[in-house]
Scaffold this active site. Sequence first.
Site, short mmCIF file in Angstrom:
data_model
loop_
_atom_site.label_atom_id
_atom_site.label_comp_id
_atom_site.label_asym_id
_atom_site.label_seq_id
_atom_site.Cartn_x
_atom_site.Cartn_y
_atom_site.Cartn_z
N ARG A 20 42.08 9.71 -23.38
CA ARG A 20 41.11 10.33 -24.28
C ARG A 20 40.89 9.44 -25.49
O ARG A 20 41.84 8.89 -26.05
CB ARG A 20 41.63 11.69 -24.78
CG ARG A 20 41.85 12.74 -23.71
CD ARG A 20 40.52 13.31 -23.22
NE ARG A 20 40.74 14.37 -22.25
CZ ARG A 20 40.98 14.19 -20.96
NH1 ARG A 20 41.04 12.95 -20.48
NH2 ARG A 20 41.15 15.21 -20.15
N GLU A 79 32.32 7.13 -28.33
CA GLU A 79 31.51 7.01 -27.11
C GLU A 79 30.20 7.77 -27.30
O GLU A 79 30.19 8.86 -27.87
CB GLU A 79 32.27 7.57 -25.91
CG GLU A 79 33.50 6.76 -25.55
CD GLU A 79 34.19 7.29 -24.30
OE1 GLU A 79 33.50 7.90 -23.44
OE2 GLU A 79 35.40 7.10 -24.17
N HIS A 135 34.87 3.79 -19.77
CA HIS A 135 35.27 5.14 -19.34
C HIS A 135 35.03 5.34 -17.84
O HIS A 135 34.30 6.24 -17.41
CB HIS A 135 34.51 6.21 -20.14
CG HIS A 135 35.23 7.53 -20.18
ND1 HIS A 135 35.10 8.41 -21.22
CD2 HIS A 135 36.09 8.11 -19.31
CE1 HIS A 135 35.83 9.49 -20.99
NE2 HIS A 135 36.45 9.32 -19.82
#
Length: 319
Positions: free
Chosen positions: A242, A271, A289
């Site tokens: 995360r 992000e 990611h």
Amino acid sequence: MKILANDGIDPIGKKMLEEAGFEVDTNTIPQDELPIKLQAYDGITVRSATKVRKALIDACPNLKMIGRGGVGVDNIDVAYAKEKGIPTYNTPASSSNSVAELVFGHLFTGARFLQDSNRKMPVDGATKFNDLKKSYAKGAELRGKTLGILGFGRIGRAVAKIALGVGMDVLAFDVYDFDPELELELGGGNVVKASVKKASQEEVIAQSDFVTLHTPFIDKPILDAAAFATMKKGAGVINCSRGGLINELDLIDALNSGQISFAGLDVFDNEPTPRAEILSHAKISLTPHIGASTNEAQERIGVELATLIINHFKSLELA
């Protein structure tokens, strides 16, 4: 029944749903249009992009289920959905191996400076070959090193299995008690049992040569300036879990000082617009990611999610 797969679904999962009589829409509806357009559907599946928050749940009383293709459900107000009688399903087992392999992609990359070598060889390889050879000649082997795993759920355990297979020692911490025994499935159908060593979070951080994070999102970073100061000089850190688990500005300082030798990041604070200092740093291995984004994982996620949806609506029919 109409299902909106707003972040997509593997073709096999879509086919399973359609064969079971569902209408599946894989066209992405922008987040700000969902409160109106989602009212035409009986269920929604998401990955990490689409958010299913309280306001959207309130706007769509027609929803009968929410599906999350992946492990974490941070982008869904699960408790509130449950209050409204809307169950949330996720697929925690499907992507564990894909994420674990990416962790080791970053580990191998950082230990041998591949992130920087891959940038500089195309530019200077033909004219400064010997200089580059000297620059990257002090890499490290992973065998015999200690990997610290913070968070020992499905993905943490998958990471540990690879680490043990590579010949690493493993220190593991989790807020919940866990079984340190693991079953490793090796090539050729060979299966062996091995174990990791339990440790406190502080011990994992201080005693490991490399630390990898596999925890849910929390309010403050696990690795910040204070934590970096307690780590072995030259340790490496990996975050494929995360954004927010590492203080990125403190990480840059630790990399610049040499306290941390490298980092591997698949997730970021901002992000989809990570900090420029992170993106350009020579000691950081970067991916956008993609931890769960392998063909195999997406197929498993699609199949598992389709099965959960089919079984959910079957249970409603039988109720």
